[in-house]
Motif scaffolding. Structure first.
Motif, PDB file in Angstrom:
ATOM      1  N   ASN A 527      20.890 -33.991  -0.278  1.00  0.00           N
ATOM      2  CA  ASN A 527      20.104 -32.791  -0.734  1.00  0.00           C
ATOM      3  C   ASN A 527      20.452 -32.417  -2.017  1.00  0.00           C
ATOM      4  N   LEU A 528      19.546 -32.010  -3.093  1.00  0.00           N
ATOM      5  CA  LEU A 528      19.580 -31.448  -4.161  1.00  0.00           C
ATOM      6  C   LEU A 528      18.803 -30.508  -4.430  1.00  0.00           C
ATOM      7  N   SER A 529      19.526 -29.194  -4.543  1.00  0.00           N
ATOM      8  CA  SER A 529      18.460 -28.033  -4.975  1.00  0.00           C
ATOM      9  C   SER A 529      18.666 -27.488  -6.184  1.00  0.00           C
ATOM     10  N   ILE A 530      17.594 -27.351  -6.919  1.00  0.00           N
ATOM     11  CA  ILE A 530      17.749 -26.739  -8.504  1.00  0.00           C
ATOM     12  C   ILE A 530      16.888 -25.562  -8.668  1.00  0.00           C
ATOM     13  N   PRO A 531      17.544 -24.342  -9.163  1.00  0.00           N
ATOM     14  CA  PRO A 531      16.348 -23.340  -9.292  1.00  0.00           C
ATOM     15  C   PRO A 531      15.675 -23.608 -10.591  1.00  0.00           C
ATOM     16  N   LEU A 532      14.289 -23.324 -10.778  1.00  0.00           N
ATOM     17  CA  LEU A 532      13.613 -23.339 -12.029  1.00  0.00           C
ATOM     18  C   LEU A 532      13.383 -22.166 -12.652  1.00  0.00           C
ATOM     19  N   ALA A 536      11.358 -19.944  -8.404  1.00  0.00           N
ATOM     20  CA  ALA A 536      10.706 -21.260  -8.031  1.00  0.00           C
ATOM     21  C   ALA A 536      12.186 -22.166  -7.894  1.00  0.00           C
ATOM     22  N   THR A 537      12.148 -23.160  -6.921  1.00  0.00           N
ATOM     23  CA  THR A 537      13.328 -24.129  -6.780  1.00  0.00           C
ATOM     24  C   THR A 537      12.616 -25.535  -6.491  1.00  0.00           C
ATOM     25  N   SER A 538      13.323 -26.310  -7.058  1.00  0.00           N
ATOM     26  CA  SER A 538      13.030 -28.047  -6.883  1.00  0.00           C
ATOM     27  C   SER A 538      14.318 -28.626  -6.030  1.00  0.00           C
ATOM     28  N   THR A 539      13.574 -29.336  -4.917  1.00  0.00           N
ATOM     29  CA  THR A 539      14.644 -29.899  -3.852  1.00  0.00           C
ATOM     30  C   THR A 539      14.264 -31.500  -3.885  1.00  0.00           C
ATOM     31  N   THR A 540      15.203 -32.065  -4.241  1.00  0.00           N
ATOM     32  CA  THR A 540      15.396 -33.588  -4.002  1.00  0.00           C
ATOM     33  C   THR A 540      16.056 -34.126  -2.966  1.00  0.00           C
ATOM     34  N   TYR A 541      15.962 -35.097  -2.097  1.00  0.00           N
ATOM     35  CA  TYR A 541      16.550 -35.474  -1.170  1.00  0.00           C
ATOM     36  C   TYR A 541      16.248 -37.087  -0.739  1.00  0.00           C
ATOM     37  N   ALA A 542      17.293 -37.511  -0.120  1.00  0.00           N
ATOM     38  CA  ALA A 542      17.230 -38.870   0.411  1.00  0.00           C
ATOM     39  C   ALA A 542      17.869 -38.893   1.826  1.00  0.00           C
ATOM     40  N   ARG A 543      17.458 -39.620   2.770  1.00  0.00           N
ATOM     41  CA  ARG A 543      17.847 -39.603   4.457  1.00  0.00           C
ATOM     42  C   ARG A 543      17.643 -40.814   4.992  1.00  0.00           C
ATOM     43  N   ARG A 544      18.620 -41.286   5.904  1.00  0.00           N
ATOM     44  CA  ARG A 544      18.390 -42.584   6.459  1.00  0.00           C
ATOM     45  C   ARG A 544      18.742 -42.354   7.776  1.00  0.00           C
ATOM     46  N   THR A 549      14.903 -45.297   5.526  1.00  0.00           N
ATOM     47  CA  THR A 549      15.105 -44.363   4.585  1.00  0.00           C
ATOM     48  C   THR A 549      14.063 -43.901   3.903  1.00  0.00           C
ATOM     49  N   ARG A 550      14.253 -42.560   3.432  1.00  0.00           N
ATOM     50  CA  ARG A 550      13.227 -41.713   3.139  1.00  0.00           C
ATOM     51  C   ARG A 550      13.503 -41.150   1.745  1.00  0.00           C
ATOM     52  N   TYR A 551      12.966 -41.230   0.794  1.00  0.00           N
ATOM     53  CA  TYR A 551      12.961 -40.382  -0.391  1.00  0.00           C
ATOM     54  C   TYR A 551      12.126 -39.296  -0.760  1.00  0.00           C
ATOM     55  N   GLY A 552      12.528 -38.189  -1.103  1.00  0.00           N
ATOM     56  CA  GLY A 552      11.314 -37.122  -1.643  1.00  0.00           C
ATOM     57  C   GLY A 552      11.805 -36.096  -2.391  1.00  0.00           C
ATOM     58  N   THR A 553      10.668 -35.308  -3.169  1.00  0.00           N
ATOM     59  CA  THR A 553      10.891 -34.103  -3.758  1.00  0.00           C
ATOM     60  C   THR A 553       9.810 -33.246  -3.628  1.00  0.00           C
ATOM     61  N   GLY A 554      10.504 -31.903  -4.046  1.00  0.00           N
ATOM     62  CA  GLY A 554       9.341 -30.735  -3.831  1.00  0.00           C
ATOM     63  C   GLY A 554       9.763 -29.534  -4.585  1.00  0.00           C
ATOM     64  N   ILE A 555       8.671 -28.836  -4.789  1.00  0.00           N
ATOM     65  CA  ILE A 555       8.813 -27.491  -5.298  1.00  0.00           C
ATOM     66  C   ILE A 555       8.364 -26.287  -4.664  1.00  0.00           C
TER      67      ILE A 555
END
Length: 793
Positions: A527-532, A536-544, A549-555
């Motif tokens: 999981n990677l979280s980056i302040p914008l 506001a924060t952007s989150t990108t993740y991958a999990r299995r 396996t799922r990949y996703g991103t969100g704000i």
């Protein structure tokens, strides 16, 4: 005494009268005003103080009481020869306490006092605590969730959790009930109903009704009866943190021994839950994460981990409970089974412990527990319970132990375990009309170890392992390893866990009891979280998990106190395509509302949640987006509606009638209540915007901020000849209260315009003129104050 260059003041357009006013040092404006006081280094918050015409602080008897200083009457009794006159217009505390030092800081609205220690009145906690009051409350939390799939299949769930109650004369009366509905099948459950009161002198609590026992050895037993336990037993302890990652907006249910403890909805991404109720640390937790797609994952939190979750120090004092068992699932499992239990806690230096027992129909149990802080950075906990089930001639014992060690400032270690014999029975096992065999799928032992290592700027690493054995079955293991780091507010987490244990359904009332609910599974996530910026924060993740396996991103962004939102997208490699979702949370001051929607290949989901409370006291009726706790209050804001007030639980706003609900106050601790003046209108004055109160448990406090709406007027002042008055002249209210000076263009700002006020301007000739013939016009939209004209004669 300060000296001013009057010629320089004249050159800069200021009246020499201003120099006369401030010649004796920094001074407050005359009159009553709120001031922040610090006494011997302790900030006491804002108090209403009065200053005389020359800016001297008046130590009135009311101010001495609010500051906790010795009164004039006490000085008169201690020193009969001392002349004390508290009836003068502006008493000076230095007349009776010459060593008192007073530092005025008018630019900060503060006063620092240093007084002899003997002048500070020692006040017992029970005397400093405010008690009593009356108030009623209604807490609510509900959500609705619906998923649709191609072909017309639909799944729905509804949930409503309510609490009704009132406080009166420090008694707390509550009733909590829950309604849940899934796919058309509804169920109402009455969770609890009780009355309780804290007896301060005895430092004990009496509670009666449908309750759960608060006992260091036999906690969490549901009974209809009464109990007597130490007040410290009501202290809120943080529960073991449950962490996980949701692929979609998901419903999370926490169960223990088949009983639902907590249910909530979490957004996509990682989550941590710590505010769920937990009274029994001797049984595993089953956490179900139910996704919008209908898929589920089950997280098992071993009981051995719960032992390391919080402070295990036993409560000193006596605990007694008596009543009849009742089934929290509202199914008749027990047939009027009486229960009597008691425990006594003690502490001696680094060692503390508890001994106790339980008696029921044909069942007895005894136990002992101890904590030992054997080093500055190490402690141990141990507990043993023995049982005797007379009806089935079964004897057994169960033991628990834990050791926590802070090996260094960066490394902490923990080891914990549970062990029970085949014949050990709880009182609920013995009393149940459904008798499941202990052998077969029953857990025999658990042994767990945890470790964490801080890597400084490279983050931290944590690891854990738990081994569980059964009376009849293969042993299982739970492994976990995680690393997290942050840099410049950028957060990254990486983890892996494997659960080889099998989770069984052990409810003997179900025909499929013994079925395996969860097979061994490996779970990996990043999981990677980056302040914008702009919250506001952007989150990108991958999990299995489960071979998917799922990949996703969100704000997500918090726009202000009343509005936040989240948008996200996820793609899985199981052929379901991409799913997009969004949600918005609105807090329109008096409640909290969340709406969400998601769209995926072959279906869609909708979600809504509302939470809040209604509070009523003799001061008025108020609404809050938070639940009302056992100690609460209300704030009178006069005729000001919409004034924001920061409370221990979060911001609240005054509603119709100028009443703001305070849903939670800290029992027997200081609670800060502060009006947010930067968010208030320019025409609002608050006499006491910061107040610090201390409430006893069950009290309903009434606080008055002295808020009011005022007229602020910018006057254009001319003299008798029609000329604008010069700038830099002193302006006095009532003849001697300096409050402003004239600006360019003859302008004078009157911060509080009151009918009947008389304003004077000190003229360069040394004479003064009276401001007359004041004519004002109402302020227009967007203007901060009224404008007006006047003549000074």
């Amino acid at each position: 005494m300060a000296q001013f260059d009057t010629e320089l003041l004249r050159e800069r357009g200021l009246s020499p009268r201003i120099a006369e006013y401030f010649r004796n040092g920094p001074r407050f404006q005359p009159g009553a005003q709120p001031v922040t006081f610090t006494v011997n280094g302790n900030e006491l918050g804002r108090k209403s103080a009065t200053f005389d015409a020359v800016g001297k602080l008046c130590f009135t008897p009311a101010l001495l009481r609010s500051l906790g200083l010795k009164s004039y009457e006490q000085f008169a009794l201690e020193k009969p020869n001392l002349k004390v006159d508290a009836e003068v217009a502006c008493p000076d505390y230095r007349d009776v306490s010459p060593r008192t030092l007073i530092v005025l800081r008018p630019n900060e609205g503060a006063v620092d006092l240093t007084v002899p220690a003997e002048d500070v009145v020692p006040v017992a906690r029970s005397l400093r605590t405010e008690t009593g009051g009356i108030g009623a409350l209604f807490n609510y939390r509900g959500y609705a969730y619906e998923s649709q799939w191609a072909g017309g299949y639909k799944s729905t769930s509804r949930y409503l959790d309510t609490e009704l109650g009132f406080n009166a004369a420090d008694w707390i009366v509550r009733s909590r009930q829950m309604y849940s509905e899934g796919d058309g099948v509804g169920r109402f459950r009455w969770q609890s109903a009780y009355a309780q009161r804290t007896f301060v002198d005895e430092k004990q609590v009496l509670q009666a009704g449908r309750i759960t026992t608060i006992n260091p050895l036999y906690s969490g037993l549901p009974i209809t009866g009464a109990q007597w336990f130490p007040e410290r037993g009501l202290r809120q302890m943080q529960s073991y943190p449950i962490t996980g990652v949701a692929s979609t907006r998901a419903r999370v249910e926490i169960r223990q021994n088949g009983v639902l403890l907590y249910s909530t909805v979490v957004p996509p991404g990682p989550f941590t839950l710590t505010d769920y109720p937990l009274t029994n640390k001797g049984a595993d937790l089953q956490v179900r994460v139910i996704e919008e797609t209908g898929s589920e994952q089950i997280i098992t939190v071993p009981a051995s981990s719960l032992l390391l979750a919080s402070d295990n120090t036993q409560n000193a004092g006596l605990t007694i409970a008596a009543g009849q068992l009742w089934d929290q699932t509202d199914v008749r499992t027990y047939d009027r089974v009486p229960v009597l239990t008691g425990a006594y806690g003690w502490a001696l230096g680094p060692v503390s412990g508890t001994v106790g027992g339980l008696v029921s129909r044909s069942y007895t149990s005894a136990g002992v527990a101890a904590n030992w802080k054997f080093a500055e950075n190490a402690s141990a906990f141990g507990q043993v319970l023995a049982s005797r089930d007379g009806r089935r001639d079964a004897n057994g014992a169960q033991g628990s132990a834990a050791v926590a060690w802070q090996a260094s400032k960066d490394v902490s270690l923990g080891v914990s375990g549970n062990l029970r014999t085949v014949g050990y029975r709880t009182v609920q096992d013995a009393a149940s009309i459904y008798q499941a065999p202990i052998v077969g799928i029953g857990a025999r032992s658990q042994l767990g170890a945890t470790a964490s290592w801080s890597l400084g700027r490279f983050g931290s690493v944590s690891a854990g392992i738990t081994r569980e054995t059964y009376f009849d079955g293969e042993p299982g293991h739970i492994y976990s390893l995680a690393w997290g780091t942050s840099w410049q507010r950028v957060n990254f987490q990486l983890g892996v866990s494997r659960n080889t244990a099998r989770t069984y359904l052990v409810d003997p009332r179900q025909p499929w009891a013994g079925w395996v609910l969860q097979q061994p599974n490996t779970y990996v996530y990043a999981n990677l979280s980056i302040p914008l910026g702009s919250n506001a924060t952007s989150t990108t993740y991958a999990r299995r998990s489960n071979d998917v396996t799922r990949y996703g991103t969100g704000i997500d962004q918090r726009i202000n106190d009343m509005l936040s939102y989240r948008v996200s997208a996820e793609r899985a490699d199981d052929g379901r395509g991409t799913e997009a979702s969004g949600s918005i949370t609105v807090v329109p001051r008096y409640t909290s509302l969340t709406l969400g929607v998601s769209d995926r290949q072959g279906g869609s989901s909708y979600y809504g949640e509302i939470t809040g409370s209604v509070l009523a006291t003799p001061m008025g009726v108020g609404f809050s987006p938070y639940a009302v706790a056992d100690t609460f209050g209300g704030i009178n804001t006069g005729n000001v509606v919409g004034l924001k007030v920061d409370t221990p639980q979060g911001p609240v706003w005054s509603g119709p009638g100028g009443f703001a609900a305070v849903p939670s106050l800290l029992a027997y601790q200081d609670s800060r209540l502060e009006a947010s003046l930067k968010d208030a209108s320019l025409d609002v004055d608050v006499d006491n915007p910061l107040q610090v109160v201390q409430a006893g448990r069950g009290a309903v406090l009434s606080v008055d901020f002295g808020a009011k709406r005022v007229r602020r007027v910018l006057l254009e002042v001319r003299d008798a000849d029609g000329q604008l008055v010069p700038s830099g002249l002193a302006v006095l209210r009532g003849g001697d209260e300096f409050f402003s000076s004239t600006a360019q263009g003859g302008r004078v700002m009157v911060s509080r315009m009151v009918d009947g006020d008389m304003f004077y301007v000190e003229l360069p000739s040394g004479k003064r003129c009276l401001v007359q013939d004041i004519e004002t016009s109402p302020k227009k939209d967007g203007e901060l104050f009224e404008s007006g004209k006047a003549v000074c004669k």
